[in-house]
Design a protein around this motif. Sequence first.
Motif, mmCIF file in Angstrom:
data_model
loop_
_atom_site.group_PDB
_atom_site.id
_atom_site.type_symbol
_atom_site.label_atom_id
_atom_site.label_comp_id
_atom_site.label_asym_id
_atom_site.label_seq_id
_atom_site.Cartn_x
_atom_site.Cartn_y
_atom_site.Cartn_z
ATOM 1 N N THR A 1 2.833 -9.347 3.743
ATOM 2 C CA THR A 1 2.700 -7.913 4.003
ATOM 3 C C THR A 1 3.994 -7.212 3.632
ATOM 4 O O THR A 1 5.078 -7.770 3.775
ATOM 5 C CB THR A 1 2.383 -7.676 5.504
ATOM 6 N N LEU A 2 3.876 -5.979 3.160
ATOM 7 C CA LEU A 2 5.027 -5.123 2.895
ATOM 8 C C LEU A 2 4.860 -3.848 3.712
ATOM 9 O O LEU A 2 3.828 -3.181 3.620
ATOM 10 C CB LEU A 2 5.117 -4.775 1.413
ATOM 11 N N VAL A 3 5.856 -3.513 4.513
ATOM 12 C CA VAL A 3 5.873 -2.259 5.268
ATOM 13 C C VAL A 3 6.687 -1.239 4.483
ATOM 14 O O VAL A 3 7.825 -1.525 4.082
ATOM 15 C CB VAL A 3 6.472 -2.465 6.670
ATOM 16 N N ILE A 4 6.112 -0.066 4.255
ATOM 17 C CA ILE A 4 6.814 1.014 3.559
ATOM 18 C C ILE A 4 6.909 2.207 4.495
ATOM 19 O O ILE A 4 5.915 2.629 5.092
ATOM 20 C CB ILE A 4 6.091 1.410 2.257
ATOM 21 N N THR A 5 8.110 2.754 4.624
ATOM 22 C CA THR A 5 8.332 3.883 5.525
ATOM 23 C C THR A 5 9.412 4.787 4.945
ATOM 24 O O THR A 5 10.003 4.470 3.902
ATOM 25 C CB THR A 5 8.717 3.374 6.923
ATOM 26 N N TYR B 1 6.726 4.868 -5.783
ATOM 27 C CA TYR B 1 5.938 4.243 -4.710
ATOM 28 C C TYR B 1 4.889 3.282 -5.263
ATOM 29 O O TYR B 1 4.800 2.120 -4.837
ATOM 30 C CB TYR B 1 5.275 5.322 -3.853
ATOM 31 N N LEU B 2 4.088 3.735 -6.206
ATOM 32 C CA LEU B 2 3.035 2.870 -6.745
ATOM 33 C C LEU B 2 3.624 1.681 -7.495
ATOM 34 O O LEU B 2 3.055 0.587 -7.472
ATOM 35 C CB LEU B 2 2.112 3.673 -7.666
ATOM 36 N N GLY C 1 15.073 10.511 1.953
ATOM 37 C CA GLY C 1 14.708 11.780 1.329
ATOM 38 C C GLY C 1 13.230 12.108 1.310
ATOM 39 O O GLY C 1 12.818 13.071 0.641
ATOM 40 N N TYR C 2 12.417 11.335 2.020
ATOM 41 C CA TYR C 2 10.983 11.605 2.066
ATOM 42 C C TYR C 2 10.504 11.629 3.505
ATOM 43 O O TYR C 2 11.191 11.156 4.413
ATOM 44 C CB TYR C 2 10.205 10.558 1.261
ATOM 45 N N SER C 3 9.300 12.173 3.691
ATOM 46 C CA SER C 3 8.709 12.260 5.020
ATOM 47 C C SER C 3 7.509 11.320 5.113
ATOM 48 O O SER C 3 7.438 10.329 4.376
ATOM 49 C CB SER C 3 8.307 13.711 5.308
ATOM 50 N N HIS C 4 6.569 11.641 5.990
ATOM 51 C CA HIS C 4 5.429 10.758 6.244
ATOM 52 C C HIS C 4 4.650 10.438 4.976
ATOM 53 O O HIS C 4 4.270 9.288 4.745
ATOM 54 C CB HIS C 4 4.512 11.419 7.280
ATOM 55 N N ALA C 5 4.418 11.439 4.140
ATOM 56 C CA ALA C 5 3.603 11.241 2.936
ATOM 57 C C ALA C 5 4.425 10.713 1.766
ATOM 58 O O ALA C 5 4.212 11.101 0.614
ATOM 59 C CB ALA C 5 2.894 12.527 2.547
ATOM 60 N N VAL C 6 5.331 9.794 2.073
ATOM 61 C CA VAL C 6 6.106 9.147 1.008
ATOM 62 C C VAL C 6 5.169 8.503 -0.004
ATOM 63 O O VAL C 6 5.475 8.412 -1.202
ATOM 64 C CB VAL C 6 7.084 8.104 1.615
ATOM 65 N N TYR C 7 3.983 8.071 0.451
ATOM 66 C CA TYR C 7 2.999 7.429 -0.433
ATOM 67 C C TYR C 7 2.404 8.394 -1.454
ATOM 68 O O TYR C 7 1.769 7.975 -2.412
ATOM 69 C CB TYR C 7 1.878 6.784 0.401
ATOM 70 N N ASP C 8 2.597 9.700 -1.240
ATOM 71 C CA ASP C 8 2.149 10.699 -2.223
ATOM 72 C C ASP C 8 3.298 11.262 -3.045
ATOM 73 O O ASP C 8 3.066 11.815 -4.129
ATOM 74 C CB ASP C 8 1.465 11.884 -1.515
#
Length: 262
Positions: free
Chosen positions: A208-212, A252-253, A240-247
């Motif tokens: 597993t990888l946790v990204i935050t 990220y991808l 430098g990012y908030s909750h939606a770092v995945y966007d």
Amino acid sequence: MSIEIKSIMTNRSTMKYFVFGNGEKDFILVPGVGIRDNTLSADAIVEYYKPFLEDYRVYVFDIREELPEQYTIDEMMEDLYEAVRSLGVEKAYFNGCSMGGMIVQRMEIKHPEIVIKGVLSSTICTISKQAEGTLTFWRDLTAAGDLKKLAEYSCQQVYTKEFYEKFYDFLVDYHVNASDEDARRFIIQLNAILDYDNKEVSETTPKTLVITAKGDQTFSYLEAVDMAEKIGCEALVYEGYSHAVYDEAPDYLEKVKEFFEK
């Protein structure tokens, strides 16, 4: 681009979904909570996940259609599991964002045989007092029908200032155009998150990888790092990012794909 929205009926539920990509590897993307269905954003999701088109077959599902007033994260997970298996998927890579990360946590624990690797993005295993206050306020605004204030408050917390200001009109329109049924479903999902407490988190597979992100105002990055320590897996922490770092994070991808393939 126009993506075909399909429907899958299992012994548990009926769920809308879409599939894209031409690869041989199965990838289940589990988005976070939203006031409207994931399938409404199908074209945007496909465009964003273009790096996976060649090597993966990507599945995205909505929450079940016949949504009861009380519905848990574990029930979401079991609905997803049944739908995925009914489509003939035996093993897959998973990426769960926010609430989706909670669903993937439980999938890794309850049905580890189907998970090749899992990414847990912007998520935690137990709801803190800070998160409880935030999510309760979102729920109260929704129940009161103040969807513009919900959009402004929640999106300022979820996105960076630059992203929020750039896409302000779209974000507000997206929320205020939600139907009463959309709002009802949103409240049910928020209640499921508020009740979430994964006491078995240490049983999550270390594959597993946790990204935050340090700027996450919804789920503290410190709690995400602590979750990674309990799992015994790697944590990737963005600045430098908030909750939606995945966007928002431009790599990220790339990081998700790199983890899947190493």
